[in-house]
Design a protein around this motif. Structure first.
Motif, PDB file in Angstrom:
ATOM      1  N   ALA A  23       0.803  -1.216   0.000  1.00 32.07           N
ATOM      2  CA  ALA A  23       0.000   0.000   0.000  1.00 32.07           C
ATOM      3  C   ALA A  23       0.842   1.274   0.000  1.00 32.07           C
TER       4      ALA A  23
ATOM      5  N   ALA B 179      -6.776  10.415   1.604  1.00 28.80           N
ATOM      6  CA  ALA B 179      -7.920   9.498   1.634  1.00 28.80           C
ATOM      7  C   ALA B 179      -7.625   8.237   0.830  1.00 28.80           C
ATOM      8  N   ALA B 180      -6.968   8.372  -0.300  1.00 31.16           N
ATOM      9  CA  ALA B 180      -6.604   7.199  -1.106  1.00 31.16           C
ATOM     10  C   ALA B 180      -5.583   6.341  -0.369  1.00 31.16           C
ATOM     11  N   THR B 181      -4.678   6.979   0.353  1.00 35.59           N
ATOM     12  CA  THR B 181      -3.688   6.235   1.140  1.00 35.59           C
ATOM     13  C   THR B 181      -4.376   5.463   2.255  1.00 35.59           C
ATOM     14  N   GLU B 182      -5.326   6.086   2.911  1.00 31.87           N
ATOM     15  CA  GLU B 182      -6.090   5.402   3.969  1.00 31.87           C
ATOM     16  C   GLU B 182      -6.816   4.187   3.395  1.00 31.87           C
ATOM     17  N   ARG B 183      -7.461   4.353   2.253  1.00 24.25           N
ATOM     18  CA  ARG B 183      -8.172   3.228   1.620  1.00 24.25           C
ATOM     19  C   ARG B 183      -7.202   2.112   1.229  1.00 24.25           C
ATOM     20  N   ALA B 184      -6.022   2.464   0.729  1.00 23.60           N
ATOM     21  CA  ALA B 184      -5.043   1.453   0.329  1.00 23.60           C
ATOM     22  C   ALA B 184      -4.572   0.633   1.528  1.00 23.60           C
TER      23      ALA B 184
ATOM     24  N   GLN C 248      -6.324   0.187   4.364  1.00 20.68           N
ATOM     25  CA  GLN C 248      -7.475  -0.631   4.762  1.00 20.68           C
ATOM     26  C   GLN C 248      -7.604  -1.863   3.869  1.00 20.68           C
ATOM     27  N   THR C 249      -7.443  -1.681   2.575  1.00 19.28           N
ATOM     28  CA  THR C 249      -7.543  -2.788   1.627  1.00 19.28           C
ATOM     29  C   THR C 249      -6.461  -3.822   1.875  1.00 19.28           C
TER      30      THR C 249
ATOM     31  N   THR D 280      -7.346  -5.839   5.038  1.00 20.60           N
ATOM     32  CA  THR D 280      -8.461  -6.747   4.757  1.00 20.60           C
ATOM     33  C   THR D 280      -8.013  -7.910   3.876  1.00 20.60           C
TER      34      THR D 280
ATOM     35  N   SER E 240      -9.693  -4.135   9.828  1.00 18.86           N
ATOM     36  CA  SER E 240      -9.114  -2.804   9.710  1.00 18.86           C
ATOM     37  C   SER E 240      -9.506  -1.925  10.893  1.00 18.86           C
TER      38      SER E 240
END
Length: 96
Positions: A5, A37-42, A44-45, A48, A54
């Motif tokens: 990530a 926000a994209a870094t946070e989603r990456a 989390q992904t 998971t 997460s």
């Protein structure tokens, strides 16, 4: 798992700081296209995908990644659980 990530970020460096049920992602010197926000989603992904649950994740831009007591900058730092908001000393995770 964090490497997937975060290693592709256009940034001078990164560090994960874990405390209680939270992860704080420190990003030093990000490029102009950096998207927290994209870094946070990456992150989390990645958690998971590795089969984990997460936790709360925050992304912070910093001037520099803080060094530990030994002067090193580990990629992952596990902080002991906080007690009444008191400051605690970090424990590093990973190779010495």
């Amino acid at each position: 798992m964090f490497h997937q990530a975060l290693d592709l970020l256009d940034a001078a460096g990164w560090q994960i700081r874990q405390q209680d049920n939270q992860l704080r992602v420190l990003v030093a010197g990000p490029g102009s296209g950096f998207d927290p926000a994209a870094t946070e989603r990456a992150v989390q992904t990645a958690i998971t995908a590795a089969g984990g649950h997460s936790p709360m994740i925050t992304v912070s831009v910093v001037d520099a990644i803080p060094a530990g007591a030994a002067g090193k900058r580990p990629l992952v730092v596990a902080l002991p659980n906080s007690h009444d908001g008191a400051a605690v000393q970090p424990h590093t995770v990973g190779p010495p």
